[in-house]
Structure formats: structure tokens, C-alpha cells
Design a protein around this motif. Structure first.
Motif, PDB file in Angstrom:
ATOM      1  N   PRO A   1       0.814  -1.230   0.000  1.00 36.66           N
ATOM      2  CA  PRO A   1       0.000   0.000   0.000  1.00 36.66           C
ATOM      3  C   PRO A   1       0.849   1.282   0.000  1.00 36.66           C
ATOM      4  O   PRO A   1       0.522   2.239  -0.706  1.00 36.66           O
ATOM      5  CB  PRO A   1      -0.828  -0.106   1.283  1.00 36.66           C
ATOM      6  N   VAL A   2       1.925   1.291   0.757  1.00 34.74           N
ATOM      7  CA  VAL A   2       2.796   2.479   0.790  1.00 34.74           C
ATOM      8  C   VAL A   2       3.489   2.641  -0.562  1.00 34.74           C
ATOM      9  O   VAL A   2       3.610   3.752  -1.078  1.00 34.74           O
ATOM     10  CB  VAL A   2       3.831   2.377   1.935  1.00 34.74           C
ATOM     11  N   MET A   3       3.904   1.530  -1.146  1.00 32.40           N
ATOM     12  CA  MET A   3       4.548   1.565  -2.459  1.00 32.40           C
ATOM     13  C   MET A   3       3.582   2.116  -3.510  1.00 32.40           C
ATOM     14  O   MET A   3       3.952   2.960  -4.333  1.00 32.40           O
ATOM     15  CB  MET A   3       5.011   0.161  -2.841  1.00 32.40           C
ATOM     16  N   TYR A   4       2.325   1.671  -3.483  1.00 35.76           N
ATOM     17  CA  TYR A   4       1.341   2.153  -4.447  1.00 35.76           C
ATOM     18  C   TYR A   4       1.014   3.631  -4.233  1.00 35.76           C
ATOM     19  O   TYR A   4       0.840   4.374  -5.206  1.00 35.76           O
ATOM     20  CB  TYR A   4       0.066   1.317  -4.374  1.00 35.76           C
ATOM     21  N   LEU A   5       0.939   4.058  -2.989  1.00 31.46           N
ATOM     22  CA  LEU A   5       0.689   5.469  -2.698  1.00 31.46           C
ATOM     23  C   LEU A   5       1.849   6.330  -3.196  1.00 31.46           C
ATOM     24  O   LEU A   5       1.635   7.393  -3.802  1.00 31.46           O
ATOM     25  CB  LEU A   5       0.464   5.674  -1.200  1.00 31.46           C
ATOM     26  N   HIS A   6       3.071   5.877  -2.954  1.00 34.00           N
ATOM     27  CA  HIS A   6       4.268   6.563  -3.438  1.00 34.00           C
ATOM     28  C   HIS A   6       4.199   6.722  -4.960  1.00 34.00           C
ATOM     29  O   HIS A   6       4.434   7.808  -5.499  1.00 34.00           O
ATOM     30  CB  HIS A   6       5.511   5.762  -3.010  1.00 34.00           C
ATOM     31  N   ALA A   7       3.845   5.644  -5.635  1.00 33.51           N
ATOM     32  CA  ALA A   7       3.765   5.674  -7.100  1.00 33.51           C
ATOM     33  C   ALA A   7       2.654   6.609  -7.581  1.00 33.51           C
ATOM     34  O   ALA A   7       2.854   7.389  -8.523  1.00 33.51           O
ATOM     35  CB  ALA A   7       3.538   4.263  -7.630  1.00 33.51           C
ATOM     36  N   LEU A   8       1.500   6.554  -6.934  1.00 33.12           N
ATOM     37  CA  LEU A   8       0.375   7.391  -7.335  1.00 33.12           C
ATOM     38  C   LEU A   8       0.708   8.874  -7.215  1.00 33.12           C
ATOM     39  O   LEU A   8       0.457   9.656  -8.148  1.00 33.12           O
ATOM     40  CB  LEU A   8      -0.856   7.060  -6.487  1.00 33.12           C
ATOM     41  N   VAL A   9       1.289   9.262  -6.103  1.00 32.03           N
ATOM     42  CA  VAL A   9       1.651  10.671  -5.893  1.00 32.03           C
ATOM     43  C   VAL A   9       2.674  11.114  -6.943  1.00 32.03           C
ATOM     44  O   VAL A   9       2.556  12.198  -7.535  1.00 32.03           O
ATOM     45  CB  VAL A   9       2.190  10.884  -4.458  1.00 32.03           C
ATOM     46  N   ALA A  10       3.669  10.266  -7.216  1.00 34.73           N
ATOM     47  CA  ALA A  10       4.696  10.620  -8.194  1.00 34.73           C
ATOM     48  C   ALA A  10       4.126  10.701  -9.611  1.00 34.73           C
ATOM     49  O   ALA A  10       4.495  11.596 -10.383  1.00 34.73           O
ATOM     50  CB  ALA A  10       5.834   9.611  -8.135  1.00 34.73           C
ATOM     51  N   VAL A  11       3.224   9.798  -9.966  1.00 38.02           N
ATOM     52  CA  VAL A  11       2.639   9.815 -11.311  1.00 38.02           C
ATOM     53  C   VAL A  11       1.773  11.057 -11.512  1.00 38.02           C
ATOM     54  O   VAL A  11       1.829  11.694 -12.572  1.00 38.02           O
ATOM     55  CB  VAL A  11       1.843   8.517 -11.577  1.00 38.02           C
ATOM     56  N   VAL A  12       0.997  11.428 -10.511  1.00 31.47           N
ATOM     57  CA  VAL A  12       0.201  12.661 -10.619  1.00 31.47           C
ATOM     58  C   VAL A  12       1.143  13.862 -10.761  1.00 31.47           C
ATOM     59  O   VAL A  12       0.891  14.764 -11.569  1.00 31.47           O
ATOM     60  CB  VAL A  12      -0.754  12.820  -9.418  1.00 31.47           C
ATOM     61  N   GLY A  13       2.240  13.859 -10.016  1.00 30.13           N
ATOM     62  CA  GLY A  13       3.233  14.924 -10.160  1.00 30.13           C
ATOM     63  C   GLY A  13       3.822  14.967 -11.561  1.00 30.13           C
ATOM     64  O   GLY A  13       3.991  16.046 -12.142  1.00 30.13           O
ATOM     65  N   LEU A  14       4.109  13.804 -12.129  1.00 30.21           N
ATOM     66  CA  LEU A  14       4.662  13.752 -13.485  1.00 30.21           C
ATOM     67  C   LEU A  14       3.648  14.271 -14.504  1.00 30.21           C
ATOM     68  O   LEU A  14       4.010  15.012 -15.423  1.00 30.21           O
ATOM     69  CB  LEU A  14       5.097  12.325 -13.830  1.00 30.21           C
ATOM     70  N   ILE A  15       2.394  13.913 -14.344  1.00 30.42           N
ATOM     71  CA  ILE A  15       1.356  14.410 -15.259  1.00 30.42           C
ATOM     72  C   ILE A  15       1.256  15.934 -15.175  1.00 30.42           C
ATOM     73  O   ILE A  15       1.201  16.622 -16.206  1.00 30.42           O
ATOM     74  CB  ILE A  15       0.002  13.736 -14.957  1.00 30.42           C
ATOM     75  N   LEU A  16       1.263  16.471 -13.961  1.00 31.02           N
ATOM     76  CA  LEU A  16       1.223  17.929 -13.809  1.00 31.02           C
ATOM     77  C   LEU A  16       2.457  18.597 -14.428  1.00 31.02           C
ATOM     78  O   LEU A  16       2.348  19.668 -15.035  1.00 31.02           O
ATOM     79  CB  LEU A  16       1.111  18.304 -12.328  1.00 31.02           C
TER      80      LEU A  16
END
Length: 163
Positions: free
Chosen positions: A141-156
Motif C-alpha cells: 500500500p505504501v509503495m502504491y501510494l508513493h507511485a500514485l503521488v509521483a505519477v500525478v506529479g509527473l502528469i502535472l
């Protein structure tokens, strides 16, 4: 019309900019192109800075995807060298964006990307020092949250680089 210290450059979307300190000929206000050589020749442009950061984060994301696959589909952690390379590339991209924020200012979307990348970095350090170094399995779960936050940052960040 040149922007005042503390204001975003003309043409940017009211993003974040820290007050600029003058240092020789490094920072001359000339629209969005800020760093100049003594002859007035431009050496840096905010769009180039954003696209280099996008490239660094995209390569880092590819490594993160490989690491997530190793952890998700296997009962082991990814190799330490891959985790270090992933963090190094993401750290380089974040450093570049912070440099841009301190010197020429960033568009609003890039500013939000920086905030999300900082949060993702905290999560990455937690995963590395809290689990990887202790040779414990990374919590998914922490790994997926880390990835989600980073991917949204990359999209922005991509939105900021395009626009």
C-alpha cells in the motif's frame, strides 16, 4: 514588460517564484529566459528546464515500474542498485525543478508537481530506510501510494511543460 522580483515571468500561469538574488550576469530579467552569459546570449529557458525534468522523472518512473513489478509479482524486494538509481534520477529532477523555482520561477502546474514530488520523495525515503535497508518486504500500500503521488506529479509537470 519585465516581471518584478517575486512575480512569475510574463506568459507563465501565475506560478510560484521565490525572490531572486542578483549574482553577476547569471540572472537578467528578459521574459522567461533568465540565465545569460555576459554577452547577453541565453543559456537557459524554463521550457528546456521543464522538459529535462520530465525526462529525468520519466526514466525514474520506468525504473519504479520495474521495481513495483518485482515486488508485486514476486515475494521479494527489488535490487538495491535499482532503488538507488530510481532515487538518484528523481532527486536530480527535483533538484532541477527547485533550481528553476529559485531562479526563474515555475508555472502553477509545475509548482504543484514539485510539492507532489517532495511528498513522493518522503515516501521513497521511508520505503528505503524503513524497509529496504532492513531487508524487510516493502509494504505494497505504501509503495502504491508513493507511485500514485509521483505519477500525478509527473502528469502535472508534463502539462506545465506543454503549456
Amino acid at each position: 514588460m519585465a516581471s518584478q522580483p517575486g512575480e512569475p515571468p510574463p506568459g507563465s500561469s501565475a506560478g510560484f517564484m521565490l525572490p531572486r538574488r542578483r549574482c553577476g550576469h547569471l540572472f537578467q530579467q528578459s521574459g522567461i529566459t533568465q540565465a545569460s552569459q555576459p554577452g547577453g546570449e541565453s543559456t537557459m529557458n524554463i521550457q528546456v528546464l521543464l522538459w529535462v525534468a520530465v525526462t529525468l522523472f520519466a526514466i525514474s518512473a520506468a525504473g519504479g515500474l520495474v521495481m513495483a513489478g518485482v515486488r508485486t509479482f514476486g515475494d521479494r524486494n527489488p535490487p538495491a542498485w535499482l532503488a538507488m538509481l530510481h532515487g538518484l534520477l528523481a532527486g536530480a529532477g527535483l533538484t532541477l525543478l527547485l533550481f528553476g523555482a529559485f531562479t526563474v520561477g515555475l508555472p502553477r502546474h509545475a509548482t504543484w508537481a514539485v510539492i507532489l514530488f517532495l511528498l513522493a520523495a518522503v515516501g521513497g525515503v521511508f520505503l528505503n530506510l524503513g524497509y529496504q535497508e532492513k531487508r524487510e518486504l516493502l509494504p505494497k500500500p505504501v509503495m502504491y501510494l508513493h507511485a500514485l503521488v509521483a505519477v500525478v506529479g509527473l502528469i502535472l509537470l508534463i502539462v506545465a511543460a506543454i503549456g
